[in-house]
Write an enzyme that holds these catalytic residues in place. Structure first.
Site, short mmCIF file in Angstrom:
data_model
loop_
_atom_site.label_atom_id
_atom_site.label_comp_id
_atom_site.label_asym_id
_atom_site.label_seq_id
_atom_site.Cartn_x
_atom_site.Cartn_y
_atom_site.Cartn_z
CD GLN A 58 -3.07 -0.92 0.22
OE1 GLN A 58 -3.07 0.02 -0.56
NE2 GLN A 58 -4.02 -1.84 0.22
CE1 TYR B 127 -6.95 -12.24 -6.90
CE2 TYR B 127 -8.62 -12.31 -5.17
CZ TYR B 127 -8.24 -12.55 -6.48
OH TYR B 127 -9.14 -13.09 -7.38
CD GLU C 42 0.07 -12.04 -4.19
OE1 GLU C 42 0.30 -11.82 -5.41
OE2 GLU C 42 -0.84 -11.48 -3.55
CG ASP D 39 -6.05 -5.77 -1.01
OD1 ASP D 39 -6.63 -5.09 -1.88
OD2 ASP D 39 -5.08 -5.36 -0.37
CB CYS E 126 -7.27 0.24 -5.19
SG CYS E 126 -6.79 -0.82 -6.57
#
Length: 380
Positions: free
Chosen positions: A213, A242, A263, A310, A337
């Site tokens: 981030q 994720y 991931e 995410d 996002c």
């Protein structure tokens, strides 16, 4: 025909700007066309040159402001409007937060087909400048640092960037030695950490090539909000999809009975495994595409009390979304996002029997239109 179109798109018109689009541009109307106007504000009357025109919309640039909105402020950065990074430095911060809250709600309404979506007011960033902990800059053939111009491959050379953390601002101001090779432009990644970055008391290894981030302080607020929403009692089995380098996997793993992360980025997955070990969390990290992992052992064969996800800006692909729904986890915590793909995926999850309880935007990216959102869904 091309000459006529070129002349047409150089037309200057007078517009009343009435709203903000999800693209971060103000909008007005001209002869039935929606016109997108960068760096405008609702309530302003402007002369606009139409630079592109399609069948149902046009895009213009402000030639002159006839009236200015009360929410307009002077940009801090001298490159604002030229550099393609920030698009909202001309807006008061309180209004930026209001616009972001409205944008998330609008996408849930328009794309997610929800009536009166439960969207909470956007959480402010503790710092509205000097917040960004990493950046990707271009290096010109002359060795100058810069960013891409908006909607262009052209490089805007800069010697400062007010949204970067102070240590990175210093690096931008310093000359770049030996960066250009054979007169060609290249790329430079600046990061405020060398090996680990600390969020909420945990040190995360995040090597180049692994996502992290951009706003450390807001990342900590986001982790805190997730933990509060999850409200773990210590017996939960949680899946983190994720998971990146384990930003959520580590603090959640310290508070639940079982944690597993998935991931696809090999660097990030390796970092996540190291971060779990360093935090003394007994969890697992699977380096795999999410859809494939959800459809196979051991994840598909056991019950999960909650799933955190995410995904990248593109959202969750349909195969992964169907596999996620098949797990029948009672609660989902979706961090996004991109409000548009979040709204799309929430609509699809509604079809699988989930209901959006609430959504909380976070201002991860002050001075830009971008916004991070935590959406909490429950099985009905």
């Amino acid at each position: 025909m091309r000459d006529a179109q070129r002349r047409k798109t150089q037309l200057v018109v007078t517009l009343e700007l009435t709203g903000m689009a999800p693209t971060g541009e103000a909008i007005g109307r001209h002869e039935g066309l929606i016109v997108f106007v960068p760096f405008g504000l609702p309530g302003e009357r402007v002369h606009v040159r139409l630079v592109t025109q399609k069948r149902s919309f046009a895009r213009g640039e402000i030639v002159e402001r006839l009236t200015a909105a009360l929410e307009r402020v002077a940009p801090v950065c001298p490159y604002f409007g030229i550099c393609g990074g920030c698009d909202w430095q001309h807006i008061t911060y309180s209004e930026q937060l209001r616009f972001k809250t409205a944008a998330v709600a609008e996408q849930f309404t328009r794309i997610g087909k929800l009536t009166k979506p439960p969207v909470l007011p956007c959480v402010a960033s503790p710092s509205i400048y000097e917040y960004r902990n990493h950046a990707r800059l271009q290096v010109t053939a002359e060795g100058k640092l810069g960013y891409r111009a908006a909607r262009s491959h052209a490089i805007v050379a800069v010697n400062d960037c007010p949204i970067l953390e102070p240590v990175l601002r210093e690096q931008v101001a310093a000359p770049v030695a030996g960066s250009a090779e054979a007169g060609a432009a290249s790329e430079l990644v600046l990061r405020s950490w060398s090996e680990t970055i600390t969020v909420g008391g945990f040190a995360y290894r995040a090597e180049e090539g692994a996502f992290f981030q951009a706003n450390t302080a807001v990342a900590e607020l986001l982790v805190g909000a997730l933990l509060a929403a999850l409200s773990p009692t210590g017996v939960e089995r949680v899946l983190d999809l994720y998971c990146g380098v384990g930003l959520f996997t580590v603090p959640v793993g310290r508070r639940v009975a079982q944690i597993a992360g998935v991931e696809s980025n090999a660097v990030a997955a390796a970092n996540a495994a190291c971060n779990l070990e360093a935090a003394q969390v007994a969890g697992s990290v699977f380096a795999s595409e999410v859809a494939a992992m959800l459809c196979s052992s051991p994840l598909a064969d056991q019950p999960w009390d909650a799933v955190i996800l995410d995904p990248p800006r593109t959202g969750v692909d349909e195969r992964a979304l169907a596999a996620l729904a098949a797990l029948q986890a009672p609660r989902l915590f979706y961090i996004s996002c991109e409000p548009a793909t979040l709204a799309r995926d929430v609509q699809l999850l509604t079809g699988y029997g989930y209901r959006l309880q609430w959504a909380q935007p976070f201002d991860m990216f002050p001075q830009t239109r971008h916004v991070e959102t935590l959406a909490v869904l429950a099985a009905t």
